[in-house]
Design an enzyme around this catalytic site. Structure first.
Site, PDB file in Angstrom:
ATOM      1  N   GLU A   1      78.218  40.941  68.056  1.00  0.00           N
ATOM      2  CA  GLU A   1      77.144  40.463  67.177  1.00  0.00           C
ATOM      3  C   GLU A   1      77.481  40.628  65.700  1.00  0.00           C
ATOM      4  O   GLU A   1      76.914  39.945  64.843  1.00  0.00           O
ATOM      5  CB  GLU A   1      75.837  41.194  67.475  1.00  0.00           C
TER       6      GLU A   1
ATOM      7  N   HIS B   1      68.997  41.795  67.024  1.00  0.00           N
ATOM      8  CA  HIS B   1      68.981  43.249  66.817  1.00  0.00           C
ATOM      9  C   HIS B   1      67.806  43.635  65.919  1.00  0.00           C
ATOM     10  O   HIS B   1      67.956  44.322  64.904  1.00  0.00           O
ATOM     11  CB  HIS B   1      70.303  43.717  66.195  1.00  0.00           C
TER      12      HIS B   1
ATOM     13  N   ARG C   1      72.557  48.702  73.075  1.00  0.00           N
ATOM     14  CA  ARG C   1      73.749  48.244  72.368  1.00  0.00           C
ATOM     15  C   ARG C   1      74.397  47.150  73.201  1.00  0.00           C
ATOM     16  O   ARG C   1      74.416  47.199  74.436  1.00  0.00           O
ATOM     17  CB  ARG C   1      74.746  49.398  72.143  1.00  0.00           C
TER      18      ARG C   1
END
Length: 344
Positions: free
Chosen positions: A281, A313, A252
């Site tokens: 993000e 991601h 993360r």
């Protein structure tokens, strides 16, 4: 895999609940992408679940789409506001399945206070583990610089000499399913592997965190994000990293103090970074920003650096993992309501 076609082997599933005489369970699926929608439509009936698919993420404005269902499924791409949780509880929702391993986009404590339980899903750790090794190799072999040069028809080898994993020490922070899968892969490369976890759970060589940081050539992050792990690599700990070390993050974004990382990269103290996740993000990753400005100055600066690899991601995103995610979200919702005879 083509998402418009069935990708599911015939022997993948247990006996479908739909054929066992148990009443169907209604589930409202928020933030449902086209690829997920194909799988929810295919798998739902097999497991006795009737999915209501909503492309938009959960918000105060679309809680009405619950349509009487007591269970909802949400994605990880958008924060779930407490006001939306309260609205869900007021229309009878009792259970949320998040289609992710992490919970950091949901205030689980607040959800419990309004009568909603939250559960994550498990999916193949191989997706993220494979991707992590790919990022490690890319950053230590200077793949970004090589590809940029080749794209510009510069085929020289100056300044692109890389390093071999077998010559390096890799520190793995977090040894759950994904971290352990990363360790298994690293052993095949012959490198020394060190590990840190508050709850050691594998046969790895565990050391204190500060020791891991000071001796590792690569540090890779696989810890869950919470109050105790926010900025786990803060400015002080980044300062303890070995000179020339590489940082890899597929966990993360907020595990890492991005501002401190940028400073260490700009000063030349770190050798590089490979980041699949980034602080802030949300609203940028998963969006098409080709015709609009990217507001994150840190993201733009990182992308400028030849020794930094950034991806949006994407580490989890494989055909196998996506089937796992959808199937397990469906099963979690079904199991949360098993035995409720008032459901139809």
């Amino acid at each position: 895999m083509t998402f418009g076609e069935s990708s599911l082997p015939a022997d993948r599933f247990v006996q479908p609940l739909a054929s066992s005489g148990v009443s169907a369970v209604g589930v409202t699926v928020y933030g449902c992408g086209p690829d997920e929608a194909v799988l929810f439509r295919e798998l739902g009936p097999r497991f006795g679940v009737v999915p209501v698919l909503v492309e938009a993420p959960l918000s105060d404005g679309n809680v009405g789409l619950v349509a009487g269902n007591r269970c909802v499924s949400v994605g990880h791409k958008a924060e779930v506001a407490n006001s939306a949780l309260l609205a869900l509880s007021r229309v009878g929702v009792e259970y949320i399945s998040t289609r992710s391993i992490g919970y950091n986009h949901i205030d689980v404590g607040y959800a419990a206070s309004v009568g909603i339980s939250v559960e994550n899903v498990a999916y193949s750790p191989d997706s993220v583990a494979d991707y992590t090794l790919m990022l490690m190799l890319m950053v230590v072999r200077r793949a970004k610089s090589i590809i940029r040069r080749v794209d510009a028809h510069d085929y020289r080898l100056q300044d692109v000499r890389g390093r071999e994993l077998r010559d390096l020490t890799v520190g793995v922070i977090g040894t759950g399913r994904i971290g352990s899968a990363v360790i298994d892969r690293l052993r095949g490369f012959g490198c020394q592997v060190l590990a840190y976890d508050v709850r050691p759970r594998s046969s790895a060589d565990y050391v204190p965190l500060d020791e891991l940081l000071s001796v590792s050539d690569i540090v890779t992050l696989h810890a869950p994000l919470g109050v105790d792990t926010h900025h786990l690599l803060d400015r002080r700990r980044i300062g303890r990293l070995k000179h020339g070390a590489f940082v890899v993050n597929t966990g993360r974004g907020a595990l890492l103090d991005t501002e401190a990382l940028v400073s260490a990269l700009e000063s030349g103290r770190l050798g590089g970074a490979a980041l699949d996740v980034l602080e802030g993000e949300e609203g940028t990753f998963y969006a098409d920003c080709r015709n609009k400005p990217v507001e994150s100055k840190q993201l733009l600066r990182l992308q400028e650096m030849s020794n930094v690899v950034v991806s949006p991601h994407a580490a989890y995103y494989t055909d196998h993992a996506l089937v796992d995610i959808v199937e397990n979200s469906i099963v979690n919702c079904r199991e949360s309501q098993r035995g409720r005879q008032d459901w139809v």
